[in-house]
Design a protein around this motif. Structure first.
Motif, mmCIF file in Angstrom:
data_model
loop_
_atom_site.group_PDB
_atom_site.id
_atom_site.type_symbol
_atom_site.label_atom_id
_atom_site.label_comp_id
_atom_site.label_asym_id
_atom_site.label_seq_id
_atom_site.Cartn_x
_atom_site.Cartn_y
_atom_site.Cartn_z
ATOM 1 N N UNK A 118 0.800 -1.163 0.055
ATOM 2 C CA UNK A 118 0.113 -0.094 0.112
ATOM 3 C C UNK A 118 0.772 1.333 -0.046
ATOM 4 N N UNK A 119 0.376 2.207 -0.527
ATOM 5 C CA UNK A 119 1.128 3.347 -0.513
ATOM 6 C C UNK A 119 0.187 4.599 -0.356
ATOM 7 N N UNK A 120 0.390 5.705 0.513
ATOM 8 C CA UNK A 120 -0.433 6.756 0.796
ATOM 9 C C UNK A 120 0.351 8.166 0.375
ATOM 10 N N UNK A 121 -0.099 8.850 -0.621
ATOM 11 C CA UNK A 121 0.721 9.943 -1.071
ATOM 12 C C UNK A 121 0.116 11.337 -0.640
ATOM 13 N N UNK A 122 0.942 12.564 -0.769
ATOM 14 C CA UNK A 122 0.626 13.653 -0.542
ATOM 15 C C UNK A 122 -0.070 14.396 -1.969
ATOM 16 N N UNK A 123 -0.193 15.666 -1.928
ATOM 17 C CA UNK A 123 -1.086 16.252 -3.140
ATOM 18 C C UNK A 123 -0.153 16.128 -4.479
ATOM 19 N N UNK A 124 -0.895 15.500 -5.289
ATOM 20 C CA UNK A 124 -0.036 15.431 -6.778
ATOM 21 C C UNK A 124 -0.181 16.612 -7.468
ATOM 22 N N UNK A 125 0.542 16.932 -8.493
ATOM 23 C CA UNK A 125 0.506 18.062 -9.556
ATOM 24 C C UNK A 125 1.487 17.701 -10.650
ATOM 25 N N UNK A 126 0.991 18.281 -11.742
ATOM 26 C CA UNK A 126 1.773 18.110 -12.963
ATOM 27 C C UNK A 126 1.193 18.055 -14.143
ATOM 28 N N UNK A 127 1.663 17.760 -15.416
ATOM 29 C CA UNK A 127 1.075 17.517 -16.654
ATOM 30 C C UNK A 127 -0.219 16.643 -16.478
ATOM 31 N N UNK A 128 -1.266 17.013 -17.372
ATOM 32 C CA UNK A 128 -2.598 16.026 -17.375
ATOM 33 C C UNK A 128 -3.179 16.179 -16.205
ATOM 34 N N UNK A 129 -3.173 17.096 -15.273
ATOM 35 C CA UNK A 129 -3.826 17.336 -14.194
ATOM 36 C C UNK A 129 -5.379 17.735 -14.609
ATOM 37 N N UNK A 130 -6.464 17.034 -13.970
ATOM 38 C CA UNK A 130 -7.687 17.327 -14.767
ATOM 39 C C UNK A 130 -8.090 18.615 -14.051
ATOM 40 N N UNK A 131 -8.596 19.511 -14.775
ATOM 41 C CA UNK A 131 -8.884 21.123 -14.420
ATOM 42 C C UNK A 131 -10.110 21.252 -13.407
ATOM 43 N N UNK A 132 -10.114 20.574 -12.442
ATOM 44 C CA UNK A 132 -10.898 21.117 -11.389
ATOM 45 C C UNK A 132 -10.227 20.981 -10.121
ATOM 46 N N UNK A 133 -8.981 20.699 -10.029
ATOM 47 C CA UNK A 133 -8.039 20.671 -8.901
ATOM 48 C C UNK A 133 -7.248 22.346 -8.745
ATOM 49 N N UNK A 134 -6.748 22.335 -7.620
ATOM 50 C CA UNK A 134 -6.420 23.885 -7.383
ATOM 51 C C UNK A 134 -5.273 24.414 -8.586
#
Length: 346
Positions: free
Chosen positions: A179-195
């Protein structure tokens, strides 16, 4: 290795698909293509002989069994999930059905397949989750793998439930999981509803740039391609039954993140006024967690992984990607909820 990736047309999933194929793995992309799924995200590998696509909803157990039987994967990376907190406030039912029932279906399909194959020792079920299951931090402290779960939104509660199911299937049935638990992702192809994409696209359109509350909420930001690298490493070398927190080691207040993006745009796409002038503070999200921070010591010490991209480098790369890929994001502007304030029905 042949890897079945659920949610491989989404933001993080597509980064995993692209990297896995680039490294010579065969990949089966299983995605229902809901509002956030986009096959353009994997267009670079679509014609590669190592890549195949199955449009299947993880809520459909029979379809999952058929995919397993057809493709005979060596490992599963389960990323498919409803993931937008604001959407979970407006419509929690979808999150229960996909994140909990869907994960149950994946576990049962994987267990049946693994058992029929004679329970091969090298099979892996990698469940990808979020740091939001841990709740909210004050001004100090960090989440570790031993932090008690304390989810605060329908989204994080559904992901917490899915994590518990994965651990239970390992302990009860012996299913080989990581299992993995990640922090907030960002970068290319980020769907345009996130910050971050909202800030970029609203800035370019001359619209208000909405910031919840006073913008003092703190997040740890992880560049999505770094995350994909870490996920493949955990799949290949992570200890069975073990969880790993994946963080970017890049904490920032939302308002500072937004201001930085505006400054990058001032440099890359200058106009007569400052983009920062478009920032507008709006009513805060219900149950908005104050701060998340990841202690990535386990994955660093046990597997030797650290993020390679600082938040400053990553934001500049991300802004440039959106400037260079207008066709991609314009094609998504008419999708459900894009451009609207969500999370206000609760």
């Amino acid at each position: 290795m042949k890897i079945l990736v659920t949610g491989g047309a989404g933001f993080i999933g597509s980064a995993v698909v692209r990297l896995a194929v680039a490294r010579g793995h065969a990949v089966v992309n299983v995605d229902a293509l809901t509002y956030a799924g986009c096959l353009a995200n994997v267009a670079d590998v679509a014609d590669n002989a190592l890549y195949s696509f199955e449009q299947v909803d993880i809520r459909d157990r029979a379809a999952l069994d058929a995919v397993m039987d057809t493709h005979q994967p060596d490992a599963i990376m389960h990323l498919a999930a409803e993931s937008h907190v604001d959407r979970s406030i407006d419509g929690p039912g979808d999150f229960i059905e996909t994140n909990i029932t869907g994960t149950y279906n994946m576990l049962e399909a994987a267990r049946a397949y693994w058992t029929a194959k004679g329970k091969p020792a090298d099979f892996r079920f990698h469940h990808i989750s979020t740091d939001e299951v841990y709740g909210s931090l004050g001004e100090t402290g960090m989440f570790t793998e031993e932090t008690s779960y304390d989810p605060r939104s329908p989204y994080s509660a559904s992901k917490a439930a899915s994590d518990h199911l994965v651990r239970a299937w390992h302990e009860t049935y012996g299913l080989p999981v990581v299992l993995t638990n990640c922090s907030n992702n960002y970068g290319p192809y980020h769907f345009p509803e996130k910050l971050i994409p909202v800030v970029i696209l609203n800035a370019l359109a001359g619209k208000d740039i909405p910031v919840y509350g006073k913008g003092e909420n703190v997040r740890d930001w992880l560049y999505v391609e770094d995350h994909a690298d870490a996920l493949l490493l955990v799949l290949e070398k992570g200890a069975l039954g073990r969880s790993y927190n994946i963080g970017g080691e890049n904490e920032a207040r939302n308002i500072d993140l937004v201001t930085t993006i505006c400054q990058i745009l001032d440099d890359k796409r200058p106009k007569n006024t400052k983009y920062e002038d478009q920032i507008t503070f709006v009513a805060d999200r219900a149950g908005h967690d104050l701060r998340y921070a990841i202690d990535p010591g386990r994955i660093r010490d046990e597997l030797g992984w650290r993020p390679s991209v600082t938040v400053e480098e990553g934001l500049e790369k991300t802004v440039q990607w959106y400037l260079d890929n207008e066709d991609w994001w314009r094609a998504l502007q008419d999708r459900d909820g894009v451009g609207e304030r969500l999370g206000v029905k609760g």
